[in-house]
Every structure is written in structure tokens, then in C-alpha cells.
Design a protein around this motif. Structure first.
Motif, PDB file in Angstrom:
ATOM      1  N   GLU A 155       0.828  -1.208   0.000  1.00 16.12           N
ATOM      2  CA  GLU A 155       0.000   0.000   0.000  1.00 16.12           C
ATOM      3  C   GLU A 155       0.865   1.261   0.000  1.00 16.12           C
ATOM      4  O   GLU A 155       0.439   2.313  -0.494  1.00 16.12           O
ATOM      5  CB  GLU A 155      -0.925   0.012   1.219  1.00 16.12           C
ATOM      6  CG  GLU A 155      -1.980  -1.085   1.221  1.00 16.12           C
ATOM      7  CD  GLU A 155      -1.490  -2.357   1.896  1.00 16.12           C
ATOM      8  OE1 GLU A 155      -2.336  -3.203   2.237  1.00 16.12           O
ATOM      9  OE2 GLU A 155      -0.252  -2.507   2.066  1.00 16.12           O
ATOM     10  N   GLU A 156       2.080   1.154   0.550  1.00 11.24           N
ATOM     11  CA  GLU A 156       2.993   2.289   0.572  1.00 11.24           C
ATOM     12  C   GLU A 156       3.908   2.307  -0.649  1.00 11.24           C
ATOM     13  O   GLU A 156       4.353   3.366  -1.089  1.00 11.24           O
ATOM     14  CB  GLU A 156       3.843   2.259   1.844  1.00 11.24           C
ATOM     15  CG  GLU A 156       3.031   2.310   3.134  1.00 11.24           C
ATOM     16  CD  GLU A 156       3.913   2.198   4.363  1.00 11.24           C
ATOM     17  OE1 GLU A 156       5.154   2.266   4.215  1.00 11.24           O
ATOM     18  OE2 GLU A 156       3.370   2.025   5.476  1.00 11.24           O
ATOM     19  N   ALA A 157       4.185   1.130  -1.208  1.00  6.74           N
ATOM     20  CA  ALA A 157       5.147   1.035  -2.306  1.00  6.74           C
ATOM     21  C   ALA A 157       4.528   1.283  -3.669  1.00  6.74           C
ATOM     22  O   ALA A 157       5.229   1.674  -4.615  1.00  6.74           O
ATOM     23  CB  ALA A 157       5.824  -0.343  -2.296  1.00  6.74           C
ATOM     24  N   ILE A 158       3.217   1.061  -3.802  1.00  3.65           N
ATOM     25  CA  ILE A 158       2.561   1.140  -5.113  1.00  3.65           C
ATOM     26  C   ILE A 158       1.389   2.111  -5.040  1.00  3.65           C
ATOM     27  O   ILE A 158       0.624   2.107  -4.064  1.00  3.65           O
ATOM     28  CB  ILE A 158       2.072  -0.254  -5.568  1.00  3.65           C
ATOM     29  CG1 ILE A 158       3.258  -1.220  -5.642  1.00  3.65           C
ATOM     30  CG2 ILE A 158       1.359  -0.178  -6.912  1.00  3.65           C
ATOM     31  CD1 ILE A 158       2.864  -2.640  -5.913  1.00  3.65           C
ATOM     32  N   ASN A 159       1.238   2.903  -6.083  1.00  2.49           N
ATOM     33  CA  ASN A 159       0.150   3.885  -6.134  1.00  2.49           C
ATOM     34  C   ASN A 159      -1.205   3.186  -6.019  1.00  2.49           C
ATOM     35  O   ASN A 159      -1.454   2.176  -6.678  1.00  2.49           O
ATOM     36  CB  ASN A 159       0.239   4.668  -7.456  1.00  2.49           C
ATOM     37  CG  ASN A 159      -0.699   5.862  -7.468  1.00  2.49           C
ATOM     38  OD1 ASN A 159      -1.908   5.701  -7.408  1.00  2.49           O
ATOM     39  ND2 ASN A 159      -0.127   7.053  -7.547  1.00  2.49           N
ATOM     40  N   SER A 160      -2.062   3.716  -5.189  1.00  3.02           N
ATOM     41  CA  SER A 160      -3.352   3.080  -4.908  1.00  3.02           C
ATOM     42  C   SER A 160      -4.262   3.008  -6.132  1.00  3.02           C
ATOM     43  O   SER A 160      -5.171   2.179  -6.184  1.00  3.02           O
ATOM     44  CB  SER A 160      -4.075   3.822  -3.783  1.00  3.02           C
ATOM     45  OG  SER A 160      -4.292   5.183  -4.133  1.00  3.02           O
ATOM     46  N   THR A 161      -4.023   3.877  -7.132  1.00  2.00           N
ATOM     47  CA  THR A 161      -4.858   3.833  -8.334  1.00  2.00           C
ATOM     48  C   THR A 161      -4.558   2.605  -9.186  1.00  2.00           C
ATOM     49  O   THR A 161      -5.376   2.211 -10.013  1.00  2.00           O
ATOM     50  CB  THR A 161      -4.653   5.099  -9.182  1.00  2.00           C
ATOM     51  OG1 THR A 161      -3.270   5.200  -9.558  1.00  2.00           O
ATOM     52  CG2 THR A 161      -5.041   6.333  -8.389  1.00  2.00           C
ATOM     53  N   ARG A 162      -3.391   2.000  -9.001  1.00  2.00           N
ATOM     54  CA  ARG A 162      -3.025   0.816  -9.765  1.00  2.00           C
ATOM     55  C   ARG A 162      -3.098  -0.465  -8.941  1.00  2.00           C
ATOM     56  O   ARG A 162      -3.060  -1.561  -9.480  1.00  2.00           O
ATOM     57  CB  ARG A 162      -1.602   0.954 -10.320  1.00  2.00           C
ATOM     58  CG  ARG A 162      -1.415   2.112 -11.278  1.00  2.00           C
ATOM     59  CD  ARG A 162      -0.046   2.095 -11.935  1.00  2.00           C
ATOM     60  NE  ARG A 162       1.036   2.226 -10.963  1.00  2.00           N
ATOM     61  CZ  ARG A 162       1.894   1.257 -10.660  1.00  2.00           C
ATOM     62  NH1 ARG A 162       1.793   0.079 -11.253  1.00  2.00           N
ATOM     63  NH2 ARG A 162       2.850   1.467  -9.774  1.00  2.00           N
ATOM     64  N   LEU A 163      -3.198  -0.337  -7.635  1.00  2.00           N
ATOM     65  CA  LEU A 163      -3.168  -1.487  -6.724  1.00  2.00           C
ATOM     66  C   LEU A 163      -4.569  -1.821  -6.231  1.00  2.00           C
ATOM     67  O   LEU A 163      -5.346  -0.933  -5.876  1.00  2.00           O
ATOM     68  CB  LEU A 163      -2.258  -1.186  -5.530  1.00  2.00           C
ATOM     69  CG  LEU A 163      -2.235  -2.214  -4.402  1.00  2.00           C
ATOM     70  CD1 LEU A 163      -1.593  -3.518  -4.873  1.00  2.00           C
ATOM     71  CD2 LEU A 163      -1.488  -1.665  -3.191  1.00  2.00           C
ATOM     72  N   GLU A 164      -4.863  -3.123  -6.211  1.00  2.00           N
ATOM     73  CA  GLU A 164      -6.142  -3.580  -5.671  1.00  2.00           C
ATOM     74  C   GLU A 164      -5.923  -4.870  -4.891  1.00  2.00           C
ATOM     75  O   GLU A 164      -5.326  -5.816  -5.397  1.00  2.00           O
ATOM     76  CB  GLU A 164      -7.147  -3.818  -6.796  1.00  2.00           C
ATOM     77  CG  GLU A 164      -8.532  -4.234  -6.291  1.00  2.00           C
ATOM     78  CD  GLU A 164      -9.513  -4.476  -7.414  1.00  2.00           C
ATOM     79  OE1 GLU A 164     -10.697  -4.738  -7.123  1.00  2.00           O
ATOM     80  OE2 GLU A 164      -9.103  -4.421  -8.593  1.00  2.00           O
ATOM     81  N   LEU A 165      -6.402  -4.899  -3.654  1.00  2.00           N
ATOM     82  CA  LEU A 165      -6.362  -6.096  -2.824  1.00  2.00           C
ATOM     83  C   LEU A 165      -7.766  -6.677  -2.750  1.00  2.00           C
ATOM     84  O   LEU A 165      -8.719  -5.981  -2.391  1.00  2.00           O
ATOM     85  CB  LEU A 165      -5.835  -5.771  -1.418  1.00  2.00           C
ATOM     86  CG  LEU A 165      -4.390  -5.276  -1.338  1.00  2.00           C
ATOM     87  CD1 LEU A 165      -4.012  -4.934   0.095  1.00  2.00           C
ATOM     88  CD2 LEU A 165      -3.429  -6.313  -1.899  1.00  2.00           C
ATOM     89  N   GLN A 166      -7.880  -7.962  -3.082  1.00  2.00           N
ATOM     90  CA  GLN A 166      -9.183  -8.612  -3.122  1.00  2.00           C
ATOM     91  C   GLN A 166      -9.193  -9.828  -2.193  1.00  2.00           C
ATOM     92  O   GLN A 166      -8.156 -10.429  -1.912  1.00  2.00           O
ATOM     93  CB  GLN A 166      -9.506  -9.068  -4.553  1.00  2.00           C
ATOM     94  CG  GLN A 166      -9.503  -7.954  -5.582  1.00  2.00           C
ATOM     95  CD  GLN A 166      -9.661  -8.489  -7.004  1.00  2.00           C
ATOM     96  OE1 GLN A 166      -9.401  -9.656  -7.272  1.00  2.00           O
ATOM     97  NE2 GLN A 166     -10.103  -7.635  -7.910  1.00  2.00           N
ATOM     98  N   ASP A 167     -10.400 -10.197  -1.739  1.00  2.00           N
ATOM     99  CA  ASP A 167     -10.548 -11.418  -0.948  1.00  2.00           C
ATOM    100  C   ASP A 167     -10.547 -12.623  -1.882  1.00  2.00           C
ATOM    101  O   ASP A 167     -11.097 -12.562  -2.984  1.00  2.00           O
ATOM    102  CB  ASP A 167     -11.858 -11.390  -0.155  1.00  2.00           C
ATOM    103  CG  ASP A 167     -11.939 -10.193   0.783  1.00  2.00           C
ATOM    104  OD1 ASP A 167     -10.890  -9.577   1.039  1.00  2.00           O
ATOM    105  OD2 ASP A 167     -13.053  -9.884   1.237  1.00  2.00           O
TER     106      ASP A 167
END
Length: 272
Positions: A155-167
């Protein structure tokens, strides 16, 4: 000559398949796994024995409770009063619970934790493409998962607009998805699984290839085919020219080798 052409074509086909296989990247297996137990947390393995022990010996007064309910000896679970221990001859997933030794009130959390599939040792993706990593773990109680890239939270290393965490099917945030992938996203990605004091890790090295990386082998093959075609064309042209030259020499030699008898016969025919 036809045999040479067939060998060349077979060689090119072999090169094509070899180049195509190398572009895909990404291997399987090879992750670091670490499980650390403490006195208060024990990990059960299904169908394996499990022993829980109190820090103090209580003799005949010892008893054990499971989530607050008194445990009675059975064919699979035994209370040993001599050493105040609780013994499972063959543990099951359903045995995951909190066990308390009486009268000391010492509690031991028994958990079930299993990594169903490791992350691949390496993962290769093309720049501007998408990447998905899946941490396939299960446990009772449900473990928690977080992701690191080179030791830093994603979450700190990658821009949130490109990162998604899913269940995924078993845990929250079990899937990591990046779209689009940039060259700066390369690194070691670690799925860290926590369950009480237990820690389990699985790692993959992400490699990001240039967007045109898959094109270079193809262009190399095309260039090689063109060069070979030119060589074959030049060879065939020279061969045909040489054959024509040899044929003309043969005709000339035949004319020069006419016998004197043939000349005399020609003169007699002319006189008549």
C-alpha cells in the motif's frame, strides 16, 4: 538442395518454439515458509498426534476445558493426570480451539494453518500489462494476510490507483492485483500470513519486461529467414547460370568434333 531447405526450415521452427517458450517466464515452486510456535499457540496437523502440556503438575485435580466446556476422555483424546497433559492421538481440523488447563487457568490456542499453494519462485509480466498474485492459504481461525514488496507494505510502495487487494476463497486480501504494471513494480513480493503468533511466508520475484520484449525474437527470426532466402536465391541463380554455361560448352565441342568424312560428303552433295 531440397534437403538443405528442409533442414533450414526445421531449424527455424525449433528456434521459433524455443524463443516463444522463453518469453513467457515464470517458474513454479520455491518459496520460503516459516512457522513459529510459542507456548501459548500450537499448530495442529490433521491425522498427526498433538500434545498440550501445563506448566504446573496438578495430579488428580487436573482437568481440561475446550472453549469453556469440560473435556471427557475418548478414544482419540486423553487427559493424562500424571503430567497434566492433554493428548490427541490423531488431530482433526475441528480440534482448533482454546484449551484451558485447570486449576492453573493456563490457556493454549490450537490452530489449523495450511498453505495450499506456494507463490511461484518468479513471475514475469510485460510492462503496461496486468499482474495478479494469489495467496492460497486456509486456517482455523481465519488467518490475516498482508503483502510486502522488498520489505515495504504494498500500500505504501505502489500507487493506490493501480493497486487492488481482493478477498479470495479463504482469506481477506488474499489476492494482489496491479494494473497497469510499470517497470518500477519489479521486486520481491511476499505474502505474510499471521495467525496469533504463527507466521507463514511465501515469496515470488516479479520481473517486468519491456513492452516490446516479445517482439525482438520474432524480428530476429524474420531477419534470419530473409537472409537465408537471399542466400538460397543467389545460390540457385548461380547454379542455373552455371548449368546454362556448361550446356553451351557441350554444344560447341560437339560441332568442333565433326569428322573429315562428314565434310567430304557435304562437298559431294554440293557438286551433284
Amino acid at each position: 538442395m531440397q534437403g538443405l531447405q528442409i533442414l533450414v526450415l526445421l531449424g527455424l521452427l525449433g528456434y521459433c518454439f524455443g524463443a516463444g517458450g522463453s518469453v513467457g517466464g515464470g517458474g513454479g515452486g520455491g518459496s520460503d515458509i516459516e512457522v513459529v510456535e510459542t507456548e501459548g499457540v500450537k499448530r495442529l496437523i490433521p491425522e498427526k498426534p498433538l500434545l498440550l502440556s501445563c506448566n504446573q503438575t496438578h495430579g488428580d485435580n487436573v482437568s481440561w476445558k475446550r472453549n469453556g466446556e469440560l473435556i471427557v476422555d475418548s478414544g482419540r483424546i486423553k487427559v493424562h493426570k500424571q503430567n497434566s497433559s492433554l493428548y490427541f492421538t490423531s488431530a482433526e481440523k475441528g480440534d482448533a480451539a482454546n484449551y484451558t488447563c485447570m486449576p492453573s487457568q493456563q490457556t493454549i490456542s490450537v490452530v489449523y494453518l495450511k498453505l495450499n499453494k506456494k507463490l511461484p519462485s518468479s513471475t514475469t509480466v510485460l510492462e503496461n500489462d496486468k499482474m495478479s498474485l494469489n495467496c492460497q492459504v486456509e486456517g482455523i481461525p481465519t488467518p490475516t494476510v498482508h503483502w510486502l514488496r522488498d520489505g515495504v507494505a504494498v500500500e505504501e510502495a505502489i500507487n493506490s490507483t493501480r493497486l487492488e487487494l481482493q478477498d479470495n476463497d479463504s482469506v481477506k486480501d488474499g489476492k494482489l492485483r496491479i494494473e497497469p504494471v510499470l517497470k518500477s513494480d519489479k521486486g520481491n513480493y511476499v505474502c505474510v500470513i499471521n495467525q496469533y503468533s504463527l507466521v507463514l511466508n511465501t515469496t515470488t520475484e516479479v520481473k517486468v519486461k519491456d513492452i516490446y520484449a516479445a517482439l525482438w525474437p520474432f524480428l530476429g527470426i524474420v531477419a534470419e529467414v530473409i537472409v537465408l532466402c537471399i542466400i538460397i536465391f543467389i545460390y540457385e541463380k548461380r547454379r542455373i547460370k552455371q548449368e546454362d554455361y556448361d550446356d553451351s560448352d557441350t554444344d560447341q565441342d560437339a560441332n568442333e568434333q565433326k569428322s573429315p568424312t562428314d565434310d567430304k560428303e557435304a562437298e559431294v552433295r554440293q557438286r551433284k
